[in-house]
Structure formats: C-alpha cells, structure tokens
Enzyme design. Structure first.
Site, PDB file in Angstrom:
ATOM      1  N   GLY A  11       0.815  -1.211   0.000  1.00 38.38           N
ATOM      2  CA  GLY A  11       0.000   0.000   0.000  1.00 38.38           C
ATOM      3  C   GLY A  11       0.850   1.262   0.000  1.00 38.38           C
ATOM      4  O   GLY A  11       2.084   1.213   0.052  1.00 38.38           O
ATOM      5  N   ALA A  90      -3.042   0.575  12.152  1.00 39.66           N
ATOM      6  CA  ALA A  90      -3.518   1.859  11.639  1.00 39.66           C
ATOM      7  C   ALA A  90      -4.606   1.681  10.590  1.00 39.66           C
ATOM      8  O   ALA A  90      -4.970   2.634   9.904  1.00 39.66           O
ATOM      9  CB  ALA A  90      -2.355   2.646  11.050  1.00 39.66           C
ATOM     10  N   ALA A 114      -4.514   3.280  16.232  1.00 38.25           N
ATOM     11  CA  ALA A 114      -4.781   4.692  15.940  1.00 38.25           C
ATOM     12  C   ALA A 114      -5.264   4.808  14.507  1.00 38.25           C
ATOM     13  O   ALA A 114      -4.704   4.179  13.607  1.00 38.25           O
ATOM     14  CB  ALA A 114      -3.531   5.544  16.146  1.00 38.25           C
ATOM     15  N   HIS A 146      -9.798  14.191   1.452  1.00 38.70           N
ATOM     16  CA  HIS A 146      -8.790  13.214   1.054  1.00 38.70           C
ATOM     17  C   HIS A 146      -8.748  13.057  -0.462  1.00 38.70           C
ATOM     18  O   HIS A 146      -9.652  13.501  -1.166  1.00 38.70           O
ATOM     19  CB  HIS A 146      -9.057  11.855   1.707  1.00 38.70           C
ATOM     20  N   HIS A 147      -7.725  12.365  -0.922  1.00 41.78           N
ATOM     21  CA  HIS A 147      -7.531  12.073  -2.341  1.00 41.78           C
ATOM     22  C   HIS A 147      -8.680  11.236  -2.899  1.00 41.78           C
ATOM     23  O   HIS A 147      -9.412  10.579  -2.166  1.00 41.78           O
ATOM     24  CB  HIS A 147      -6.207  11.330  -2.543  1.00 41.78           C
ATOM     25  N   LYS A 150      -9.314   7.270  -1.879  1.00 37.94           N
ATOM     26  CA  LYS A 150      -9.652   6.756  -0.542  1.00 37.94           C
ATOM     27  C   LYS A 150     -11.004   6.062  -0.590  1.00 37.94           C
ATOM     28  O   LYS A 150     -11.981   6.606  -1.111  1.00 37.94           O
ATOM     29  CB  LYS A 150      -9.663   7.887   0.482  1.00 37.94           C
ATOM     30  N   GLY A 156     -11.399   7.475   9.194  1.00 32.25           N
ATOM     31  CA  GLY A 156     -11.285   7.033  10.584  1.00 32.25           C
ATOM     32  C   GLY A 156     -10.849   8.160  11.496  1.00 32.25           C
ATOM     33  O   GLY A 156     -11.289   8.258  12.648  1.00 32.25           O
ATOM     34  N   THR A 157      -9.991   9.031  10.983  1.00 31.36           N
ATOM     35  CA  THR A 157      -9.533  10.170  11.780  1.00 31.36           C
ATOM     36  C   THR A 157     -10.684  11.106  12.118  1.00 31.36           C
ATOM     37  O   THR A 157     -10.813  11.572  13.260  1.00 31.36           O
ATOM     38  CB  THR A 157      -8.446  10.945  11.013  1.00 31.36           C
TER      39      THR A 157
END
Length: 257
Positions: A11, A90, A114, A146-147, A150, A156-157
């Site tokens: 990834g 993550a 996280a 985001h790009h 995604k 998630g953040t």
C-alpha cells in the site's frame, strides 16, 4: 535494534515504511507480508511471505497498514494461535466484529491502535476534547478532505475526532452524528455533530473541526502535506510499544499526552 514486520507492505504507507526503515538507526525492516507483487527493493535479509505466522515469527513488532480483512487475520492469529508479538494497527474502516477482535487480542498482547499515526493529529484530538468541553454552547461540525482514491468515508480520523468531541460533552456519537444535509430538514439540533467527507485530487489528508456560536467561531485544523507523516509516526510508536504489557494503547499513550 527493533525488528519490524509490515502487514500492508504494497500500500501507499506500507511502501513508505519500507523506505523509512532503511534509514532508521534504531529499527530495521525484518519481514513484509505480501498478497500481490511487491515493486520495492528490499534489504537482502528481509523475509517476504504471504503467511501471517511467518510474519509473526520474523519480527519484534508488526505495523499494520492493511485492509480490515488483513487486520482481522492478524488479530485472529493472536487469539486462536497464540502469536505473541506487539501490534501497531492503523487500518481504518473496521466493522464491529473486527473492533471486538481488537479488544480481545489486546488482552493477550500489547496493541496500539490509531486511525491516524500523525503526531499532530494526536495533539488535535486533545485540543478538540478541551474545546468541546469548554465551549458547550458551540455547534460542532467536522470536515475531512482526502484524495480521490480513498475508499472509506468518513475517514477514521474524522470519526475519532467526532468521538472525542461527543465524549467531552457526555454524548454517544451514534446518537448525534449526521453525515449530510439535503432538502427541507429543519433547524440544526443542539447536540448534533456533522461529519462531512470531501474527495478529490491527491489530497493527503486535511481535517477541520469547527466550533460555531453567535458572534464567533473557532476552527481547529490539521493538514498532512506528505504521506510519510504517517509512516514515521508508526515507526516511532512501534519502538515504544516493544516490552509493554498486554493492553489496548492509543497514540496519546506513546506520546505521553
């Protein structure tokens, strides 16, 4: 020298982990788990495998930037087969079953989970908690960008930031979160927390938490300008978690926040 294994090595962030570990003085890349062709040059002694057990056996700690199915396989190896290495996870977009596996596995091995490995986002979470608790009459709106590639939304953040905001006001996020507005929906309710997702271009990640009141508003923002923000943060906490007791940790624990 901490030996690090990577799940999700093909990834975007996994690729950066490989690069960053080759320049790290205190950690080394020992193994990568692959499910497709790895287009990276690795140190000669790096183990390349598609077997989760081999990954566990080849390192001191595993960093996971894979997909939910990969994380589930990792946690299952701990729960069912007794694998005993610390984990730094993550992966975002975990379903309820996978979240329960995370909790169960953390009773057996130390796990740091996280949704964002950025050190700046860790501080942002603390600021959101403080602002939400102190400014109780302010409306909370969260926007993440985001790009175009995604796959999960909201990020998630963003959901973690919303959890911090809701918890600071003794609210259950599931009861107050909305993800969009359209049509004649009426006035905004007092407690609702909107979490909106924008997608486009090559945006690495931008999160804005706005607190709005009559006559004034406050916006807290974090922008990632390079993806290795996440890989460097993950390596930092991977070094920290080795030798810790079995427990579910947050990035705040690693940073002493």
């Amino acid at each position: 020298m901490v030996k690090i294994g990577i799940l999700g090595s093909t990834g975007r962030v996994g690729s950066l982990l490989i690069d960053d570990l080759q320049n790290d003085k205190d950690a080394k890349l020992s193994a990568v788990h692959v499910t497709s062709k790895l287009l990276k040059t690795l140190p000669q002694d790096t183990i390349v495998t598609n077997d989760i057990k081999v990954l566990f056996d080849s390192c001191d700690v595993i960093i996971d930037f894979s997909k939910p199915s990969g994380t589930e396989a990792l946690l299952t190896e701990v729960i069912e087969n007794g694998a005993k290495k610390p984990l730094v996870i993550a992966t975002t977009g975990l379903n309820k079953h996978q979240q329960n596996l995370l909790l169960e596995a953390s009773k057996l091995v130390p796990i740091l989970y996280a949704t964002n490995m950025s050190l700046g986002v860790a501080v942002l979470n603390k600021l959101v908690t403080l602002a939400s608790k102190t400014l109780r009459d302010f409306d909370i709106e969260i926007v993440e960008q985001h790009h175009r590639h995604k796959i999960d939304a909201p990020s998630g953040t963003a959901l973690t930031l919303a959890e911090h905001a809701a918890s600071a006001r003794d609210l259950n996020l599931d009861d107050v979160r909305i993800s969009g507005r359209d049509g004649n929906i009426g006035a905004r309710t007092k407690d609702e927390i909107a979490v909106m997702a924008l997608r486009g271009g090559d945006i690495v990640g931008r999160h804005t938490v706005g607190l709005y009141n009559d006559g004034e508003f406050l916006e807290l923002n974090h922008t990632a300008t390079a993806r290795n923000t996440f890989s460097k943060g993950a390596i930092k906490v991977a070094k920290w978690i080795v030798g810790k007791d079995a427990k579910l940790y947050s990035i705040n624990d690693a940073l002493g926040l």
